[in-house]
Design a protein around this motif. Structure first.
Motif: not given
Length: 186
Positions: A22, A80-81, A83-85, A87-88, A91
């Motif tokens: 991802t 979108a998901p 990119l969120l994965l 980003q997580n 983080d």
């Protein structure tokens, strides 16, 4: 459900491999190359469905290129998901890095405080230790006294000279201690 066997097997992909994939996709989607390829894809889609013979077209311009809209919506719904994965995961890496940086900073602070105390202790101890210059001047004075005794000279001039040298050394020593104290106070 835990006692019974599941009819549909549970999917459990490797989180690290899935996360790496991802992140790769998310990185590619954030590049100018991706935007260029998407623009080329959309331009070819629009050109084909506008200029090609009617029997070869698969998306109608009359309905506002509905298939293209659906394809782009599908791509956005997966992007979108992903990119969120990604980003997580970033983080999580940042959090671990921050924790390591804090631990390293604490160790550095502890080491610095220890070294500061050691240096302060050495400075205090050095005031009681004879310096190299002091030992040299004392040896020089003793040598001169021995030479004078050997030669049989014991005049007042030599004694005054020795006293002047001792006085000079004492003044130099006091000046150095005063400078050292001023530096420590700063």
């Amino acid at each position: 459900m835990s006692l019974r066997q599941r009819r549909i097997p549970r999917l459990a992909p490797n989180p690290d491999a899935f996360g790496s994939a991802t992140e790769g996709i998310a990185r590619f989607m954030g590049t100018p190359q991706f935007l260029l390829w998407m623009t080329v894809f959309c331009a070819l889609w629009l050109a084909w469905n506008t200029v090609a013979p009617v029997s070869w077209r698969f998306d109608s311009a009359a309905f506002g290129f509905t298939a293209l809209t659906l394809v782009l919506s599908l791509q956005a719904s997966y992007a979108a998901p992903l990119l969120l994965l990604a980003q997580n995961r970033q983080d999580d890496r940042d959090r671990v890095s921050l924790t390591e940086d804090r631990a390293r900073a604490e160790r550095n602070l502890t080491d610095t405080e220890y070294l500061t105390r050691e240096i302060a202790g050495l400075r205090l101890a050095m005031r009681d230790v004879a310096t190299r210059d002091f030992v040299r001047s004392e040896l020089r004075n003793v040598l001169e006294e021995l030479l004078e005794e050997q030669e049989g000279v014991s005049d007042d001039t030599a004694a005054r000279r020795r006293e002047r040298e001792r006085g000079k050394f004492e003044r130099d020593k006091e000046r150095e201690e005063k400078e050292r104290d001023e530096r420590e106070q700063r």
